[in-house]
Write a protein that holds these residues in place. Structure first.
Motif, PDB file in Angstrom:
ATOM      1  N   GLU A   1      -3.039  -5.979   6.281  1.00 48.41           N
ATOM      2  CA  GLU A   1      -3.839  -4.761   6.077  1.00 48.41           C
ATOM      3  C   GLU A   1      -5.317  -5.040   5.577  1.00 48.41           C
ATOM      4  OE1 GLU A   1      -1.159  -5.350   3.313  1.00 48.41           O
ATOM      5  OE2 GLU A   1       0.236  -5.494   4.969  1.00 48.41           O
TER       6      GLU A   1
ATOM      7  N   ASP B   1      -7.688  -0.091  -1.139  1.00 46.52           N
ATOM      8  CA  ASP B   1      -6.668   0.725  -0.714  1.00 46.52           C
ATOM      9  C   ASP B   1      -6.896   2.226  -1.397  1.00 46.52           C
ATOM     10  OD1 ASP B   1      -6.147  -0.172  -3.333  1.00 46.52           O
ATOM     11  OD2 ASP B   1      -4.077  -0.492  -2.500  1.00 46.52           O
TER      12      ASP B   1
ATOM     13  N   THR C   1      -8.682   5.877  -2.480  1.00 47.83           N
ATOM     14  CA  THR C   1      -9.441   6.861  -1.428  1.00 47.83           C
ATOM     15  C   THR C   1     -10.464   7.754  -2.261  1.00 47.83           C
ATOM     16  OG1 THR C   1      -7.383   7.253  -0.042  1.00 47.83           O
ATOM     17  CG2 THR C   1      -8.944   8.914  -0.187  1.00 47.83           C
TER      18      THR C   1
ATOM     19  N   GLY D   1      -6.111  10.520  -9.122  1.00 44.31           N
ATOM     20  CA  GLY D   1      -4.670  11.265  -8.544  1.00 44.31           C
ATOM     21  C   GLY D   1      -3.877   9.936  -8.075  1.00 44.31           C
ATOM     22  N   LEU D   2      -2.474  10.369  -8.056  1.00 47.25           N
ATOM     23  CA  LEU D   2      -1.349   9.448  -7.814  1.00 47.25           C
ATOM     24  C   LEU D   2      -1.459   8.287  -8.725  1.00 47.25           C
ATOM     25  CD1 LEU D   2      -2.146   9.540  -3.884  1.00 47.25           C
ATOM     26  CD2 LEU D   2      -0.666  10.999  -5.249  1.00 47.25           C
ATOM     27  N   ILE D   3      -1.248   8.566  -9.969  1.00 42.92           N
ATOM     28  CA  ILE D   3      -1.311   7.306 -11.014  1.00 42.92           C
ATOM     29  C   ILE D   3      -0.111   7.861 -11.801  1.00 42.92           C
ATOM     30  CG2 ILE D   3      -2.144   6.531 -13.080  1.00 42.92           C
ATOM     31  CD1 ILE D   3      -3.865   5.474 -11.062  1.00 42.92           C
ATOM     32  N   GLY D   4       0.695   6.733 -12.109  1.00 44.73           N
ATOM     33  CA  GLY D   4       1.964   6.732 -12.964  1.00 44.73           C
ATOM     34  C   GLY D   4       2.855   7.786 -12.976  1.00 44.73           C
TER      35      GLY D   4
ATOM     36  N   TRP E   1      -8.335   8.861  -5.396  1.00 41.59           N
ATOM     37  CA  TRP E   1      -6.796   8.647  -5.641  1.00 41.59           C
ATOM     38  C   TRP E   1      -6.313   7.244  -5.481  1.00 41.59           C
ATOM     39  CZ3 TRP E   1      -9.566  12.474  -2.841  1.00 41.59           C
ATOM     40  CH2 TRP E   1      -9.203  13.746  -2.970  1.00 41.59           C
TER      41      TRP E   1
ATOM     42  N   THR F   1      -4.420   5.658  -3.919  1.00 42.75           N
ATOM     43  CA  THR F   1      -3.418   5.437  -2.575  1.00 42.75           C
ATOM     44  C   THR F   1      -2.999   3.936  -2.572  1.00 42.75           C
ATOM     45  OG1 THR F   1      -5.531   5.576  -1.495  1.00 42.75           O
ATOM     46  CG2 THR F   1      -3.824   7.488  -1.105  1.00 42.75           C
ATOM     47  N   ARG F   2      -1.997   3.791  -2.071  1.00 45.46           N
ATOM     48  CA  ARG F   2      -1.436   2.218  -1.803  1.00 45.46           C
ATOM     49  C   ARG F   2      -0.771   2.082  -0.370  1.00 45.46           C
ATOM     50  NH1 ARG F   2       2.360   0.034  -5.359  1.00 45.46           N
ATOM     51  NH2 ARG F   2       3.325   2.153  -5.448  1.00 45.46           N
ATOM     52  N   THR F   3      -1.134   0.847   0.013  1.00 46.80           N
ATOM     53  CA  THR F   3      -0.695   0.973   1.505  1.00 46.80           C
ATOM     54  C   THR F   3       0.535  -0.080   1.528  1.00 46.80           C
ATOM     55  OG1 THR F   3      -2.799   1.064   2.134  1.00 46.80           O
ATOM     56  CG2 THR F   3      -1.492   0.029   3.739  1.00 46.80           C
ATOM     57  N   VAL F   4       1.480   0.328   2.542  1.00 46.42           N
ATOM     58  CA  VAL F   4       2.675  -0.464   2.611  1.00 46.42           C
ATOM     59  C   VAL F   4       2.361  -1.664   3.062  1.00 46.42           C
ATOM     60  CG1 VAL F   4       4.852  -0.510   3.892  1.00 46.42           C
ATOM     61  CG2 VAL F   4       3.734   1.645   2.944  1.00 46.42           C
TER      62      VAL F   4
ATOM     63  N   PHE G   1       2.598  -4.964   5.305  1.00 42.44           N
ATOM     64  CA  PHE G   1       3.351  -5.342   6.442  1.00 42.44           C
ATOM     65  C   PHE G   1       3.896  -6.522   6.452  1.00 42.44           C
ATOM     66  CE2 PHE G   1       2.907  -6.815  10.703  1.00 42.44           C
ATOM     67  CZ  PHE G   1       3.664  -5.916  11.563  1.00 42.44           C
TER      68      PHE G   1
END
Lengths: 372, 372
Positions: free
Chosen positions: A109, A198, A200, A221-224, A306, A308-311, A313
């Motif tokens: 990624e 990763d 945003t 955002g999107l923490i814990g 934010w 954000t984390r990426t899956v 691959f």
């Protein structure tokens, strides 16, 4: 644990010997005791040596970072571009430069991550992108993303210390340290921000952080467990923190939740190799006081960045004999396979791996020659 | 399967009866046979009825999409902005407009996803962003991202059909259908592209796809078991496909792997609710022939779009009595909590959920009043 167990076993053996030896003659007893004394002392010494060797793995005390400093890391300065090659970009020199530090590492990624982050940064005037890549050599594909963006940049190859390779090391620390080192030696003024590849980030935040005098903070955002991590504001000042993992931290904030004025970056500033404590220890090392923090994002009421984390691959290994795809007919396909491998999205092997199929007219074929 | 099992059981019961009844008198035998005949016929009828009822769940034939068409979906056209409000954007009118169709749905990552995608699209001249959101009402936060971008846009609320709510429905189909519907009624020429909100796309690809005459195709990275999905090119023409899941598809490609000239969008064009077959059936419905496909990205040798996916964030429920945080002192914090909830990153409940802690000076407190 193993070391302690070894020590206890030795002590037990020593006690056991004491009980059994009462019926033997005095001389033999004394000699044996001396022998066991020596063994015991050697065991203690061995325990101490092993403890010192593995001490840093415990990752509790600051001692860890001191220990690691002694392990040499060979960073390589790959390329520095001071030119802003963006057309129609208003780069007024009265704006403070933002040094956007991005730790990254090779994985399938990596290139898409950096590509979309570059699209964000390309909108920001007066920005210098410092990319520190966790590999020993200068990556050609990473450099291509940087060049394509037109943004001034610094490209560093900063592999993590050998010591941490097989352990549960804190990702990105070696890279951030390398970037900080470059900034210390090359930059006098500007704003420092740690932005992972990763994350945003909203464009609004850049203009806010540019005004940082010492250290500014803002919600992430999107923490814990609370969905957000942020300072709590009372009458325009930071009065506490809202973060689901206090972790005995003075500043329980995320790496993406603060910016630092480079003039405030003291010589003592450092980031330790302690997972979960990198941000806090770095801020503490700056000598920061809670009353010095400048709250941004409308007094910490807006979320403009934010985590954000990426899956991840799963990189496949494909069994393709590239040397057999020769000639003009198959050239485009061979080039695509090479590109996929170069971008790290598949491993090409001539002897093992998945044997890929080719589809034509709803049927599958094992070899290119069957359809081409 | 259950239906078939039921039928077989009935047949077995019938056979068993035939064997056992040989020792009984003729009349009783005949009556019983008639009774069982009736039961058997009824069972067959029941089987047929159940088969018809659950047929669409098998998801094999096109019949599925026909069945779904009868279920009314109430789409709502939220807002259309035809103005390009970007400064310094070269919008030469001789460039074909790109209609970038993005299906999306409410979740904690929705706003950051759309924010970073907007940063990519903001670089592209002559683009119209069609966002179709999988919810019955027009989302205020989604509209804010669209407005902020300055890009011309169409905002549609297109909830998935009720029928699919509890099943393993194919995500995004209702949204793409709603967007296609808007395009059919409002657009005469331009290029159509399906770009999911979590994909990553290189700016180069936009200028390439703008030249699409009928249908163009290009490689997509981070797909399936080969790391890439792409047409295979022979002498500048598509000769087959390289995709790890052939799935009996005529065009085994990813949704992000093709662009369509809107003039080529026939009245028969449709996308079915068949998971994994949306792209293929759509391309087949266009009447596309393999020899018509225009390969892009340097004859499908470069990867300029990636099927990146974002890790799902588990939305927490926080026990916070918002009505108790009144007055100016706590206003900023109350606003942050409201913003977190509005952006869908946490649910705020006054009676249940995690009781959040507040940190100050490395200690944690249960209530705001303890520190503020």
């Amino acid at each position: 644990m193993e070391v302690l167990y070894f020590c206890n076993a030795k002590i037990k053996a020593f006690k056991k010997f004491n009980r059994n030896s009462r019926c033997t003659i005095f001389d033999t007893r004394m000699r044996s005791i001396n022998l066991f004394k020596k063994i015991f002392v050697m065991a203690i010494l061995l325990c101490t040596f092993l403890s010192l060797l593995f001490w840093s793995d415990l990752g509790i005390l600051n001692f860890t970072s001191l220990a690691v400093k002694t392990i040499p890391v060979k960073n390589k300065l790959c390329y520095v571009s001071m030119n802003d090659e963006r057309i129609q970009m208003n780069n007024k020199t009265d704006l403070k430069m933002i040094y956007y530090i991005t730790p990254t590492y090779p994985r399938p990624e990596q290139i898409p991550e950096l590509t979309r982050l570059s699209h964000t940064l390309m909108h920001v005037p007066r920005i210098h992108w410092v990319i520190a890549d966790d590999q020993p050599t200068c990556s050609e594909v990473v450099k291509n993303v940087l060049r394509k963006s037109g943004i001034p940049f610094t490209h560093i190859a900063s592999p993590k210390p050998f010591h941490y390779r097989s352990n549960n090391f804190p990702r990105g620390v070696a890279n951030r340290r390398a970037a900080l080192d470059w900034i210390r030696h090359n930059v006098r003024e500007g704003i420092l921000y740690f932005g992972d590849d990763d994350n945003t980030i909203d464009l609004e935040l850049f203009e806010e952080m540019r005004l940082t005098k010492k250290v500014s903070m803002f919600p992430v955002g999107l923490i814990g467990g609370y969905g957000v991590s942020s300072p709590i504001i009372k009458d325009g000042k930071v009065a506490g923190f809202f973060d689901s993992w206090p972790g005995s931290r003075t500043f329980p904030v995320d790496m993406a939740g603060f910016a630092v004025n480079i003039e405030y970056l003291t010589s003592t500033a450092s980031m330790p190799y302690i997972a979960g404590h990198e941000e806090d220890k770095f801020l503490v090392s700056l000598g920061l006081k809670i009353e010095d923090i400048e709250p941004l994002a409308d007094n910490c009421t807006k979320i403009l960045v934010w985590h954000t984390r990426t899956v991840k691959f799963k990189k496949p290994t494909l069994k393709i004999k590239l040397d057999k795809i020769t000639g003009e007919t198959y050239k485009n396909f061979a080039d695509l396979i090479k590109e996929t491998s170069k971008l790290g999205m598949a491993t090409i092997d001539s002897t093992s791996g998945t044997k890929p199929l080719i589809t034509y007219d709803r049927k599958t074929y094992e070899s290119l020659t069957d359809i081409l």
